[in-house]
Design a protein around this motif. Structure first.
Motif, PDB file in Angstrom:
ATOM      1  N   TYR A 253      36.364  79.657  19.442  1.00  0.00           N
ATOM      2  CA  TYR A 253      36.439  80.340  18.151  1.00  0.00           C
ATOM      3  C   TYR A 253      37.319  79.554  17.164  1.00  0.00           C
ATOM      4  N   THR A 254      38.484  79.101  17.620  1.00  0.00           N
ATOM      5  CA  THR A 254      39.342  78.363  16.688  1.00  0.00           C
ATOM      6  C   THR A 254      38.823  76.950  16.435  1.00  0.00           C
ATOM      7  N   ALA A 255      38.103  76.392  17.405  1.00  0.00           N
ATOM      8  CA  ALA A 255      37.498  75.071  17.144  1.00  0.00           C
ATOM      9  C   ALA A 255      36.494  75.212  15.995  1.00  0.00           C
ATOM     10  N   LEU A 256      35.740  76.305  16.003  1.00  0.00           N
ATOM     11  CA  LEU A 256      34.786  76.536  14.905  1.00  0.00           C
ATOM     12  C   LEU A 256      35.538  76.779  13.597  1.00  0.00           C
ATOM     13  N   SER A 257      36.618  77.574  13.666  1.00  0.00           N
ATOM     14  CA  SER A 257      37.413  77.823  12.457  1.00  0.00           C
ATOM     15  C   SER A 257      38.024  76.530  11.935  1.00  0.00           C
ATOM     16  N   SER A 258      38.325  75.620  12.859  1.00  0.00           N
ATOM     17  CA  SER A 258      38.917  74.335  12.443  1.00  0.00           C
ATOM     18  C   SER A 258      37.833  73.327  12.067  1.00  0.00           C
ATOM     19  N   LEU A 259      36.620  73.795  11.882  1.00  0.00           N
ATOM     20  CA  LEU A 259      35.491  72.972  11.443  1.00  0.00           C
ATOM     21  C   LEU A 259      35.100  71.915  12.466  1.00  0.00           C
ATOM     22  N   ASN A 260      35.426  72.160  13.744  1.00  0.00           N
ATOM     23  CA  ASN A 260      35.111  71.185  14.768  1.00  0.00           C
ATOM     24  C   ASN A 260      33.940  71.686  15.623  1.00  0.00           C
TER      25      ASN A 260
ATOM     26  N   SER B 168      44.992  77.103  12.141  1.00  0.00           N
ATOM     27  CA  SER B 168      43.699  76.653  12.670  1.00  0.00           C
ATOM     28  C   SER B 168      42.639  77.734  12.474  1.00  0.00           C
ATOM     29  N   GLN B 169      43.034  78.923  12.023  1.00  0.00           N
ATOM     30  CA  GLN B 169      42.056  79.986  11.743  1.00  0.00           C
ATOM     31  C   GLN B 169      41.929  80.268  10.256  1.00  0.00           C
ATOM     32  N   SER B 170      43.055  80.205   9.527  1.00  0.00           N
ATOM     33  CA  SER B 170      43.033  80.553   8.106  1.00  0.00           C
ATOM     34  C   SER B 170      43.219  79.300   7.257  1.00  0.00           C
ATOM     35  N   SER B 171      42.342  79.111   6.291  1.00  0.00           N
ATOM     36  CA  SER B 171      42.462  77.896   5.493  1.00  0.00           C
ATOM     37  C   SER B 171      43.626  78.018   4.498  1.00  0.00           C
ATOM     38  N   GLU B 198      59.455  81.193  18.584  1.00  0.00           N
ATOM     39  CA  GLU B 198      58.299  81.935  19.108  1.00  0.00           C
ATOM     40  C   GLU B 198      57.641  82.790  18.036  1.00  0.00           C
ATOM     41  N   VAL B 199      57.308  82.134  16.944  1.00  0.00           N
ATOM     42  CA  VAL B 199      56.654  82.812  15.826  1.00  0.00           C
ATOM     43  C   VAL B 199      55.333  83.436  16.284  1.00  0.00           C
ATOM     44  N   MET B 200      54.990  84.595  15.715  1.00  0.00           N
ATOM     45  CA  MET B 200      53.695  85.207  16.051  1.00  0.00           C
ATOM     46  C   MET B 200      52.636  84.679  15.085  1.00  0.00           C
ATOM     47  N   LEU B 201      51.456  84.335  15.617  1.00  0.00           N
ATOM     48  CA  LEU B 201      50.379  83.830  14.761  1.00  0.00           C
ATOM     49  C   LEU B 201      49.351  84.933  14.524  1.00  0.00           C
ATOM     50  N   THR B 202      48.916  85.079  13.283  1.00  0.00           N
ATOM     51  CA  THR B 202      47.883  86.081  12.998  1.00  0.00           C
ATOM     52  C   THR B 202      46.635  85.361  12.496  1.00  0.00           C
ATOM     53  N   LYS B 203      45.484  86.075  12.511  1.00  0.00           N
ATOM     54  CA  LYS B 203      44.263  85.374  12.109  1.00  0.00           C
ATOM     55  C   LYS B 203      44.154  85.232  10.596  1.00  0.00           C
ATOM     56  N   GLN B 204      44.714  86.209   9.856  1.00  0.00           N
ATOM     57  CA  GLN B 204      44.694  86.102   8.392  1.00  0.00           C
ATOM     58  C   GLN B 204      46.101  86.337   7.842  1.00  0.00           C
ATOM     59  N   ALA B 331      45.977  69.437  13.405  1.00  0.00           N
ATOM     60  CA  ALA B 331      46.182  69.034  14.806  1.00  0.00           C
ATOM     61  C   ALA B 331      47.667  69.126  15.184  1.00  0.00           C
ATOM     62  N   THR B 332      48.546  68.679  14.293  1.00  0.00           N
ATOM     63  CA  THR B 332      49.981  68.744  14.614  1.00  0.00           C
ATOM     64  C   THR B 332      50.446  70.193  14.685  1.00  0.00           C
ATOM     65  N   PHE B 333      49.926  71.018  13.775  1.00  0.00           N
ATOM     66  CA  PHE B 333      50.278  72.443  13.800  1.00  0.00           C
ATOM     67  C   PHE B 333      49.932  73.029  15.176  1.00  0.00           C
ATOM     68  N   LYS B 334      48.715  72.715  15.657  1.00  0.00           N
ATOM     69  CA  LYS B 334      48.268  73.259  16.943  1.00  0.00           C
ATOM     70  C   LYS B 334      49.132  72.720  18.094  1.00  0.00           C
ATOM     71  N   GLU B 335      49.490  71.460  17.965  1.00  0.00           N
ATOM     72  CA  GLU B 335      50.294  70.836  19.021  1.00  0.00           C
ATOM     73  C   GLU B 335      51.663  71.511  19.120  1.00  0.00           C
ATOM     74  N   ILE B 336      52.229  71.834  17.945  1.00  0.00           N
ATOM     75  CA  ILE B 336      53.552  72.469  17.947  1.00  0.00           C
ATOM     76  C   ILE B 336      53.457  73.905  18.468  1.00  0.00           C
ATOM     77  N   MET B 337      52.436  74.602  18.022  1.00  0.00           N
ATOM     78  CA  MET B 337      52.354  76.032  18.317  1.00  0.00           C
ATOM     79  C   MET B 337      51.778  76.338  19.707  1.00  0.00           C
TER      80      MET B 337
END
Lengths: 570, 340
Positions: A253-260, B168-171, B198-204, B331-337
């Protein structure tokens, strides 16, 4: 074909005529199922190796990259850990309850059956929402715990993999309970009784006779729970993603959201391989379960006396149901009447505004219910038609592609909803097969996902019907389809009905397929459940929606029960 | 057979009942608008535009992440179904422009826009702005610990108390991340601290605000407009919202919501309508509707939403850099989180 093979010339002509009808139906099904099931999967595979409409550069780099992708490896480990834990816990709870109900003198067995069934019909996403309301940072139990114990830490971190394990276990143990209590009821209890007479203790009988006897069932249902947990999306997105934990479905799901898109398709293939392997192993266990000794006598097994522990055991069970079923339902009902979640549960803070908003002010809610019901009816009916015909051909014809037909119709069982959706996007976006941005892409995907439910429910019944019945009908001049319509359908009716209902209920509960495929006007219950909190900004509105959905589901089940009773009487 | 008959009669009655609405595909003459932002705003804009032009809009509404994902997936699969895309942030539009899928169009009212919002070379135009700020729960954050700027979020006292939307979910969250990365001298110092806390991540982004309001979180980072909307919503229900906004001393992160026309074959009439809609989004009427939902207007001479200070420190961002490096930033955001 025994009867026809032994017969004279005119009857052979009948046989030839039927073989022709068989071939036509077989080819029709083969083509339909190839388009529905196989074509999207081929598109998925092609895309994962770099081949698409705009691109023809074959490569395996996305697969190779996965070996070095820490997040993917983390998602894989989390998925396996989650699925294994849920399978073990569900088996322990479901199996333990089944043993207590079928083998002991525990009182209130009817109540336990009812409560398990109630738990079974609560959609997992709604269960997760209610657990946020109970165990979230501002949840009722959390606040009660903090006030009573004067500590700073919550009793349970609901936004975690542990939270997903909790919700999925509660959601799936009823499946284990129902399967194992059936197996225990049908197994030969005289062996256990003989062991008791020989002086064996309860534990010895349990571990050396009862458990080995139903082991294939335990493994089969355990693997089913495993596969369902691997495919779970909504609960993991709600509880684990905020805690920065991926599982494979949320990773896609997040890969799709990340346009991958290519990464999403690659992981989708890995996920199919994983669930496919589980179903293959499971089908082995199901095949081998023949060695369960079926009880020849219909007497009830002698119930073990729990003695003084009886009340304690019942107390523990009722407390368990209160925590896992009753309390979540109460809290979701109360929150649905709150002006805002977080306010005290007192009369002055209650309002009907959330229901008014959902039922009368938001046209979207009505549309979502209407769409889900309509798509459910259509897809369940199409799946019923295709699935039953496929099972019939697979079991009763000499059509050459019959094994393939059966495989095509059962295979979607191993494909998680999110993967069906990704494959559907790739398959149905371009002309001439353009269904994208229309309701039909959702309906077609629902049909694909529902086919195995029909096949599973029909095939057992079909195998028990004597083939000579059909042959007699042919000899008497009935056509191939007429035989199917007048001889077979009435005999497999219970399976058809259960298959249809299960397929319909699947549509009411599913999230990922419609979430990935909806467009303006085709929103479904799943889309709304997933997005309502963000759109309305409140848990209270989401709770009101959940209550309506629950009422609908419970009414549906009551109607089914009433219908069955009516049918028996008539 | 009664059951089968019953099933089929239900199917046919449903098909008859809903065949005119639920199952029909989009009408050919309609133009497809993909929009993010509050649903109520999308509905109002649609109603206002259709007052003049009739039932011509087919609106797909979602969060900024799903909007971007839908557009991108459709592009990769062969064709973008939208005629107009409105929302999210400039990086997506820059990428679409480079892919050659946007139609160049200069709305006539471009001269009425504030200078800082004129960019995109005619391929896309900023329509509204939103300010990335710090949001907090007044009942959960003590008066003496209220942060004054972004740097205060590095503190360990926010451990398990903070929330942000998942980039990675919200632009929009990706744009805020990019902005804060630039603000901290092109370093990840803030996000590493958030990860350690340990920040909480939300989809929007709105979920961050909603979780702070219900005290699931104490504070977080989000655009200001969602906060204003939830405060207003509480007011309407007769409740005082515990939400508070901090306008960071280092400057807010300004994120614009652009609009663009997709290049595709259309009838002359549809083409005209598409351009009319872009004009409408920049008109006083369109801008005022957005202001009611907390968005900052891009036009000169129009009011700011209630609750937004007249003078505010805005940190300027290099959108070209952000767009060029968005993959790397995500990518770096995802790596950190996502550490495991």
């Amino acid at each position: 074909m025994q009867l026809l093979k032994r017969s004279c010339l005119p009857i052979r002509l009948v046989l030839r005529k039927h073989l022709k009808s068989e071939t036509v139906s077989g080819l029709f099904l083969l083509i339909t199922l190839t388009v529905l099931v196989i074509y999207p999967l081929i598109m998925l595979v092609l895309n994962s190796v770099g081949i698409s409409v705009n691109n023809f550069s074959f490569n395996l780099k996305d697969y190779l990259n996965l070996f070095f992708d820490r997040q993917f490896l983390g998602a894989l480990v989390n998925t396996l850990y989650l699925a294994l834990t849920v399978s073990i816990l569900s088996s322990l709870i479901g199996g333990g309850l089944a043993w207590l109900v079928t083998r002991t003198d525990l009182s209130g067995k009817g109540l336990i059956d009812l409560l398990v069934f109630l738990t079974f019909i609560i959609p997992s996403f709604i269960m997760a929402v209610s657990f946020i309301e109970l165990f979230g940072k501002n949840g009722i139990i959390t606040n009660l715990f903090l006030e009573t114990c004067k500590v700073n830490t919550s009793p349970l971190e609901i936004y975690s993999l542990g939270g997903v394990i909790l919700v999925m276990t509660i959601n799936l143990y009823p499946l284990v309970y129902m399967t194992l209590s059936n197996a225990l009821k049908n197994s030969d209890h005289s062996i256990e009784e003989a062991a008791y007479l020989d002086g064996a203790g309860r534990l010895r009988v349990l571990f050396s006779i009862t458990l080995p006897m139903i082991m294939p069932n335990i493994l089969a249902v355990g693997l089913l729970v495993f596969a369902r947990t691997v495919a779970c999306f909504g609960v993991a997105a709600l509880l684990a993603l905020p805690a920065r934990k991926y599982i494979l479905t949320t990773y896609i799901y997040t890969a799709l959201s990340s346009l991958n898109l290519s990464q999403a398709t690659t992981v989708s293939i890995i996920l199919i391989l994983l669930t496919g392997a589980i179903f293959l192993i499971q089908s082995k266990f199901l095949k081998n379960r023949d060695y369960i000794t079926l009880s020849a006598n219909s007497s009830r097994p002698k119930e073990l006396s729990l003695g003084r522990a009886k009340k304690t055991v019942m107390g523990i069970i009722l407390f368990f149901f209160f925590l896992t079923t009753i309390l979540p339902l109460i809290v979701i009902l109360l929150t649905s009447f709150l002006k805002a979640f977080g306010l005290d549960y007192q009369l002055s803070n209650f309002t009907l505004a959330n229901y008014r908003n959902i039922l009368f002010e938001q046209s979207l809610t009505i549309r979502a219910f209407r769409n889900s019901i309509l798509y459910g009816i259509l897809s369940a009916s199409i799946a019923l038609l295709l699935g039953s015909l496929a099972t019939y051909l697979a079991n009763r014809s000499s059509f050459r592609g019959r094994k393939m037909i059966e495989f095509f119709a059962s295979w979607p069982m191993a494909i998680p909803g999110i993967v069906i959706a990704v494959a559907a996007i790739l398959a149905w976006i371009n002309p001439p097969l353009k269904l994208y941005n229309t309701p039909w892409i959702i309906i077609v995907s629902y049909v694909t996902a529902s086919l195995p439910l029909v096949v599973k429910n029909v095939s057992g019944l079909l195998q028990n019907i004597d083939q000579e019945l059909e042959e007699m009908a042919w000899i008497l001049g009935a056509s191939y389809l007429k035989t199917f319509r007048w001889i077979i359908i009435p005999l497999i009716k219970p399976g058809l009905r259960t298959g249809w209902i299960l397929a319909f209920l699947f549509v009411l509960r599913e999230i990922p397929i419609s979430l990935m495929l909806y467009t303006s006007g085709t929103e479904t219950i799943g889309v709304l459940l997933f997005n309502l909190r963000s759109d309305s900004g409140g848990l209270e509105t989401l709770s009101a929606f959940a209550v309506i959905l629950l009422l609908l589901t419970i009414t549906g089940h009551l109607l089914i029960k009433g219908f069955r009773r009516w049918e028996k009487v008539n | 057979m009664k059951f089968v008959k019953l099933v089929f009669s239900i199917i046919f009655s449903f098909i008859l009942l809903f065949s005119n609405s639920s199952l029909e595909a989009a009408v050919e003459e309609q133009i497809n608008l993909y929009i993010s932002g509050p649903k109520e705003m999308a509905k109002l804009l649609e109603a206002e535009f259709e007052k003049e032009y009739g039932d011509v809009l087919n609106v797909y509404h979602s969060g900024s992440g799903p909007l971007r994902q839908k557009v991108w997936t459709e592009m990769l699969a062969g064709s973008i179904q939208a005629d107009i895309v409105w929302g999210a942030e400039p990086m997506m539009y820059q990428a679409l422009k480079e892919k050659g899928v946007l139609l160049r169009y200069r709305p006539p009212m471009i001269q009425d826009l504030k200078k800082e919002y004129i960019y995109g070379d005619g391929y896309f135009t900023a329509v509204n702005a939103r300010y990335g700020v710090i949001v907090y729960n007044k009942e959960r954050v003590l008066t003496d610990e209220i942060p004054t700027g972004w740097a205060d979020l590095l503190d360990r006292r926010w451990h398990q108390r903070l929330g942000i939307a998942d980039a990675s979910q919200s632009s929009t969250a990706l744009a805020i991340t990019s902005g804060l990365y630039q603000l901290f001298d092109y370093s990840w110092i803030l996000y590493r601290a958030l990860g350690e806390n340990e920040v909480m991540l939300t989809k929007q982004n709105i979920d961050v605000v909603s979780k702070i309001e219900t005290a699931e979180l104490d504070l977080g980072i989000a655009p200001h407009d969602g906060v204003l909307r939830l405060i207003n919503k509480a007011k309407k229900r007769g409740i005082e919202s515990p939400l508070g906004i901090i306008w960071p001393v280092e400057g807010i992160i300004s994120i614009q919501r652009p609009i663009a026309i997709i290049k595709k074959e259309r009838s002359l009439e549809a083409d005209n309508l598409v351009k009319k809609f872009v004009d409408f989004s920049l008109s006083e009427t369109g801008q005022n509707i957005a202001t009611r939902f907390g968005f900052i207007t891009v036009r000169n001479g129009l009011k700011l939403p209630e609750g937004v200070p007249q003078t505010i420190e805005v940190s300027s961002l290099d959108w070209k850099y952000a767009s060029k490096h968005q993959e790397e930033i995500r990518a770096t955001f995802k790596e950190i989180m996502f550490t495991d």
